[in-house]
Design a protein around this motif. Structure first.
Motif, PDB file in Angstrom:
ATOM      1  N   HIS A   1       0.322 -36.893  -9.980  1.00  0.00           N
ATOM      2  CA  HIS A   1      -0.898 -37.677 -10.121  1.00  0.00           C
ATOM      3  C   HIS A   1      -0.942 -38.193 -11.555  1.00  0.00           C
ATOM      4  O   HIS A   1      -1.206 -37.423 -12.467  1.00  0.00           O
ATOM      5  N   PHE A   2      -0.654 -39.475 -11.745  1.00  0.00           N
ATOM      6  CA  PHE A   2      -0.490 -40.081 -13.062  1.00  0.00           C
ATOM      7  C   PHE A   2      -1.800 -40.019 -13.859  1.00  0.00           C
ATOM      8  O   PHE A   2      -2.877 -40.245 -13.302  1.00  0.00           O
ATOM      9  N   PRO A   3      -1.728 -39.735 -15.185  1.00  0.00           N
ATOM     10  CA  PRO A   3      -0.517 -39.489 -15.974  1.00  0.00           C
ATOM     11  C   PRO A   3      -0.101 -38.023 -16.062  1.00  0.00           C
ATOM     12  O   PRO A   3       0.682 -37.662 -16.941  1.00  0.00           O
ATOM     13  N   GLY A   4      -0.596 -37.160 -15.165  1.00  0.00           N
ATOM     14  CA  GLY A   4      -0.167 -35.759 -15.125  1.00  0.00           C
ATOM     15  C   GLY A   4      -1.331 -34.807 -14.988  1.00  0.00           C
ATOM     16  O   GLY A   4      -2.174 -34.720 -15.884  1.00  0.00           O
ATOM     17  N   HIS A   5      -1.368 -34.088 -13.861  1.00  0.00           N
ATOM     18  CA  HIS A   5      -2.503 -33.222 -13.518  1.00  0.00           C
ATOM     19  C   HIS A   5      -2.132 -31.738 -13.644  1.00  0.00           C
ATOM     20  O   HIS A   5      -2.828 -30.866 -13.131  1.00  0.00           O
ATOM     21  N   GLY A   6      -1.018 -31.435 -14.317  1.00  0.00           N
ATOM     22  CA  GLY A   6      -0.500 -30.075 -14.297  1.00  0.00           C
ATOM     23  C   GLY A   6      -1.172 -29.095 -15.227  1.00  0.00           C
ATOM     24  O   GLY A   6      -1.074 -27.882 -15.037  1.00  0.00           O
ATOM     25  N   ASP A   7      -1.858 -29.582 -16.251  1.00  0.00           N
ATOM     26  CA  ASP A   7      -2.486 -28.671 -17.211  1.00  0.00           C
ATOM     27  C   ASP A   7      -3.994 -28.845 -17.177  1.00  0.00           C
ATOM     28  O   ASP A   7      -4.635 -29.154 -18.179  1.00  0.00           O
ATOM     29  N   THR A   8      -4.571 -28.640 -16.004  1.00  0.00           N
ATOM     30  CA  THR A   8      -6.031 -28.695 -15.862  1.00  0.00           C
ATOM     31  C   THR A   8      -6.500 -27.408 -15.195  1.00  0.00           C
ATOM     32  O   THR A   8      -5.748 -26.750 -14.485  1.00  0.00           O
TER      33      THR A   8
ATOM     34  N   LEU B   1     -10.984 -32.615 -17.673  1.00  0.00           N
ATOM     35  CA  LEU B   1     -10.781 -33.176 -19.016  1.00  0.00           C
ATOM     36  C   LEU B   1      -9.374 -32.837 -19.475  1.00  0.00           C
ATOM     37  O   LEU B   1      -8.976 -31.670 -19.502  1.00  0.00           O
ATOM     38  N   LEU B   2      -8.605 -33.854 -19.800  1.00  0.00           N
ATOM     39  CA  LEU B   2      -7.261 -33.659 -20.340  1.00  0.00           C
ATOM     40  C   LEU B   2      -7.326 -34.024 -21.818  1.00  0.00           C
ATOM     41  O   LEU B   2      -7.186 -35.184 -22.194  1.00  0.00           O
ATOM     42  N   ASN B   3      -7.563 -33.016 -22.630  1.00  0.00           N
ATOM     43  CA  ASN B   3      -7.879 -33.268 -24.038  1.00  0.00           C
ATOM     44  C   ASN B   3      -6.666 -33.063 -24.927  1.00  0.00           C
ATOM     45  O   ASN B   3      -6.668 -32.256 -25.851  1.00  0.00           O
ATOM     46  N   PHE B   4      -5.594 -33.823 -24.643  1.00  0.00           N
ATOM     47  CA  PHE B   4      -4.361 -33.706 -25.407  1.00  0.00           C
ATOM     48  C   PHE B   4      -4.124 -34.970 -26.215  1.00  0.00           C
ATOM     49  O   PHE B   4      -4.704 -36.019 -25.946  1.00  0.00           O
TER      50      PHE B   4
ATOM     51  N   PRO C   1      -9.460 -38.674 -23.157  1.00  0.00           N
ATOM     52  CA  PRO C   1      -9.956 -39.396 -24.346  1.00  0.00           C
ATOM     53  C   PRO C   1      -8.871 -40.022 -25.200  1.00  0.00           C
ATOM     54  O   PRO C   1      -9.099 -41.070 -25.816  1.00  0.00           O
ATOM     55  N   ALA C   2      -7.688 -39.413 -25.257  1.00  0.00           N
ATOM     56  CA  ALA C   2      -6.618 -39.970 -26.092  1.00  0.00           C
ATOM     57  C   ALA C   2      -6.138 -41.325 -25.575  1.00  0.00           C
ATOM     58  O   ALA C   2      -5.579 -42.121 -26.341  1.00  0.00           O
ATOM     59  N   LEU C   3      -6.371 -41.597 -24.289  1.00  0.00           N
ATOM     60  CA  LEU C   3      -5.936 -42.853 -23.695  1.00  0.00           C
ATOM     61  C   LEU C   3      -7.075 -43.822 -23.440  1.00  0.00           C
ATOM     62  O   LEU C   3      -6.876 -45.030 -23.398  1.00  0.00           O
ATOM     63  N   ASP C   4      -8.293 -43.277 -23.240  1.00  0.00           N
ATOM     64  CA  ASP C   4      -9.476 -44.108 -23.034  1.00  0.00           C
ATOM     65  C   ASP C   4     -10.699 -43.276 -23.419  1.00  0.00           C
ATOM     66  O   ASP C   4     -10.968 -42.247 -22.802  1.00  0.00           O
TER      67      ASP C   4
ATOM     68  N   ASP D   1       2.615 -38.421 -23.875  1.00  0.00           N
ATOM     69  CA  ASP D   1       3.784 -39.284 -23.794  1.00  0.00           C
ATOM     70  C   ASP D   1       5.064 -38.485 -23.589  1.00  0.00           C
ATOM     71  O   ASP D   1       5.950 -38.878 -22.822  1.00  0.00           O
ATOM     72  N   THR D   2       5.173 -37.351 -24.261  1.00  0.00           N
ATOM     73  CA  THR D   2       6.422 -36.596 -24.230  1.00  0.00           C
ATOM     74  C   THR D   2       6.473 -35.542 -23.125  1.00  0.00           C
ATOM     75  O   THR D   2       7.558 -35.140 -22.711  1.00  0.00           O
ATOM     76  N   LEU D   3       5.318 -35.098 -22.640  1.00  0.00           N
ATOM     77  CA  LEU D   3       5.315 -34.048 -21.624  1.00  0.00           C
ATOM     78  C   LEU D   3       4.819 -34.556 -20.272  1.00  0.00           C
ATOM     79  O   LEU D   3       5.600 -34.739 -19.336  1.00  0.00           O
ATOM     80  N   GLU D   4       3.519 -34.795 -20.160  1.00  0.00           N
ATOM     81  CA  GLU D   4       2.939 -35.169 -18.862  1.00  0.00           C
ATOM     82  C   GLU D   4       3.591 -36.407 -18.253  1.00  0.00           C
ATOM     83  O   GLU D   4       3.830 -36.466 -17.039  1.00  0.00           O
ATOM     84  N   GLU D   5       3.855 -37.415 -19.088  1.00  0.00           N
ATOM     85  CA  GLU D   5       4.355 -38.680 -18.545  1.00  0.00           C
ATOM     86  C   GLU D   5       5.857 -38.673 -18.279  1.00  0.00           C
ATOM     87  O   GLU D   5       6.374 -39.555 -17.578  1.00  0.00           O
TER      88      GLU D   5
END
Length: 577
Positions: free
Chosen positions: A213-220, A230-233, A265-268, A239-243
């Protein structure tokens, strides 16, 4: 007169642009760059409302009765959506209903399903392949590719064209409530390799796929079905991990990407804006930066993670404006179509962008052969879907995934004629694990301990087992979906730990591998086998290891604790006695 070279060139062009053979000779992404007469012809006949309707995929079931089925038929007749997403039900019922629904559609429907582990994820009487976490333990990606081809066969046999799979999320949060066992693991490189193998198998067999599930739902730690995670990275981390696995899937030619509902937040920085509704994420990042040209699908638009903050159809409009090509499972597609049509008329988004989305959907329909639509042949479906080759592959996958996490030499010492206790914990009746072991361990007795057993029952069992020279234990999570923590009571969990300290104890865990971390002391056992899930094929695979018929080749796909880290797994060559 036309020379031979020119004639051959013309014939080749006709074959590529007008025949169904094109879909077999190229991939969907390449097709998008080719002039297509069928797509152009269908598109030219659509008005604005009909164009917008092609972007909507509506929910369908075959287990909710005739009234529900009729209500879906009414939506198809009235709104003429682009496609369907089937959920729970039965295969023959679904085939029949698909044929009925297709008769109502002026443009054939693109039919989709979430089939991460095959049809068995949704339909009764069908095969379930191993979960992606189990596949993550397999070291031979060719087997995963074969699974993809078999899944594609099953989908196409039921008149489906699009699988919302694979999951390419990197599950680096053991407590993730929604991804977890659906992920290939917590190593981005291994996740990417296995996801591409699965995707390529499906696409080689003519199925459309979506990485999610873009850009990455693994660390929620929030399930987006119920709220907005909230993906607060940092952007660099994302860029280097989730994507990373998405980039690899895109490079490998995946036909679709599904966008998650997460606040990032880092992307929008827009407050409470799900990623699925964010133009900087869907268009600027996925389409422009990562160069993805295929189908962009929103995650289900009925999920609370998206409609909580954008009710009354606002979420659908924003998903369209963000850049999604397919809007999946709107709460009210009729309302949403009107909103989007109005937005295009008011130039909130260009007509050209709408047209491009519609042509991508129509190209997908062409790719899967809907320009020569044929109804599903409903004869022989149960036998076709339960063919022996598919069942054999399930066992192969299980055998390849089973993981020997530790062995203190007990595997060689196990004596098939010695008095042996065969114990299954978490079940109240004999398991396939015990039944299979009993064929080899001829001097054995079967014991079961239910997950809610009383302390008295636990103590009585432990006392009796002390008289056995060998104790072989299966820990079984019998729930429909294997979570990170067992639902055993405290006394039963303690029984597992107590048994691990017995001399000559071998423990196989038919559960989510993260459960190993909830049983401190299990590492004291002579043998520990990770068998990932409750299925009979996994129980047979563990039995083969413990009877020295199979050399375990699986490697742990996640880090559980300091004892069991990603890549753990030993190989002990044990010829059968």
């Amino acid at each position: 007169m036309m020379n031979l070279k020119k004639r051959l060139a013309l014939l080749a062009f006709i074959s590529l642009t007008s025949g169904s053979s094109f879909a077999q000779q190229t991939d969907y992404i390449s097709l998008l760059n080719t002039q297509n007469h069928w797509v152009d012809s269908v598109f030219s006949k659509l008005n604005r409302r009909q164009k917008v309707a092609q972007l909507f995929f509506i929910r369908a079931h075959t287990n909710k009765g005739q009234a529900y089925a009729d209500s879906v038929a009414e939506v198809i007749k009235k709104e003429q959506p682009g496609g369907l997403v089937f959920f729970q039900g039965g295969p023959v019922r679904q085939a029949n209903l698909t044929n009925q629904y297709q008769k109502l559609a002026k443009i054939p429907l693109l039919v989709a399903m979430d089939g991460e582990w095959g049809l068995g994820m949704r339909l009764d009487s069908t095969i379930s392949y191993p979960y992606q976490m189990t596949l993550g333990a397999i070291q031979d990606n060719a087997l995963i590719n074969q699974m993809g081809q078999q899944v594609a066969y099953d989908f196409k046999r039921l008149g489906m064209h699009l699988n919302f799979a694979p999951v390419v999320d990197v599950n680096n949060n053991p407590n993730n409530p929604v991804i977890n066992y659906r992920s290939f693991g917590d190593d981005k490189y291994k996740v990417a390799l296995r996801a591409v193998a699965y995707m390529q198998g499906m696409q080689q067999a003519g199925l459309l796929t979506t990485a999610k599930h873009f850009p990455g739902h693994g660390d929620t730690n929030v399930d987006s079905h119920y709220d907005l995670p909230l993906l607060n990275f940092t952007r660099q981390r994302l860029d280097t991990l989730e994507e990373y696995p998405f980039k690899q899937a895109i490079q490998a030619g995946i036909s679709g990407v599904m966008v998650a509902h997460m606040s990032i937040p880092a992307l929008d920085t827009t407050k409470n804006l799900p990623s699925s509704l964010s133009r900087p994420i869907v268009t600027t990042l996925l389409k422009d930066s990562l160069g993805f040209k295929g189908l962009i699908v929103s995650d289900a638009m009925e999920m609370k993670g998206v409609v909580k903050y954008f009710p009354e159809g606002e979420a659908d409009l924003r998903a369209f404006m963000a850049g999604n090509d397919i809007i999946e499972l709107s709460e009210n597609s009729l309302r949403a179509i009107k909103k989007i049509k109005k937005a295009v008329r008011k130039k909130m988004i260009s007509e050209a962008e709408l047209d491009a989305k519609v042509k991508k959907v129509l190209a997908a329909k062409y790719f899967v052969g809907l320009h020569h639509y044929q109804p599903v042949n409903t004869q022989g479906i149960p036998n076709d879907l339960n063919r022996s080759t598919a069942k054999d592959l399930v066992q192969q996958l299980s055998d390849a995934s089973v993981t020997l996490l530790q062995d203190n030499g007990l595997l060689q010492r196990l004596n098939f004629a010695q008095n042996t206790a065969l114990v299954s914990i978490g079940t109240s009746s004999a398991t396939p694990f015990q039944q299979e072991l009993a064929k080899t361990y001829t001097n054995s007795k079967v014991f079961n301990l239910d997950k809610g057993a009383s302390s008295a029952e636990v103590n009585r069992l432990l006392s009796e087992l002390k008289s056995y020279a060998q104790v072989i234990v299966g820990v079984h999570d019998t729930r429909l979906r294997p979570q990170s923590k067992l639902d055993f009571n405290a006394d039963v969990k303690n029984a597992v730990i107590q048994l691990a300290s017995f001399p000559n104890s071998a423990i196989s865990v038919f559960a989510n591998p993260y459960t190993l971390g909830t049983m401190p002391g299990i590492e004291k056992a002579g043998i520990v086998v990770a068998a990932y899930q409750k299925d009979e094929s996994m129980q047979r695979a563990a039995t083969k290891v413990l009877t020295r018929q199979l050399t375990a080749a699986g490697k742990l796909p996640v880090t559980v604790n300091t004892f069991y880290v990603n890549g753990s797994g030993i190989t002990v060559t044990n010829p059968a006695l």
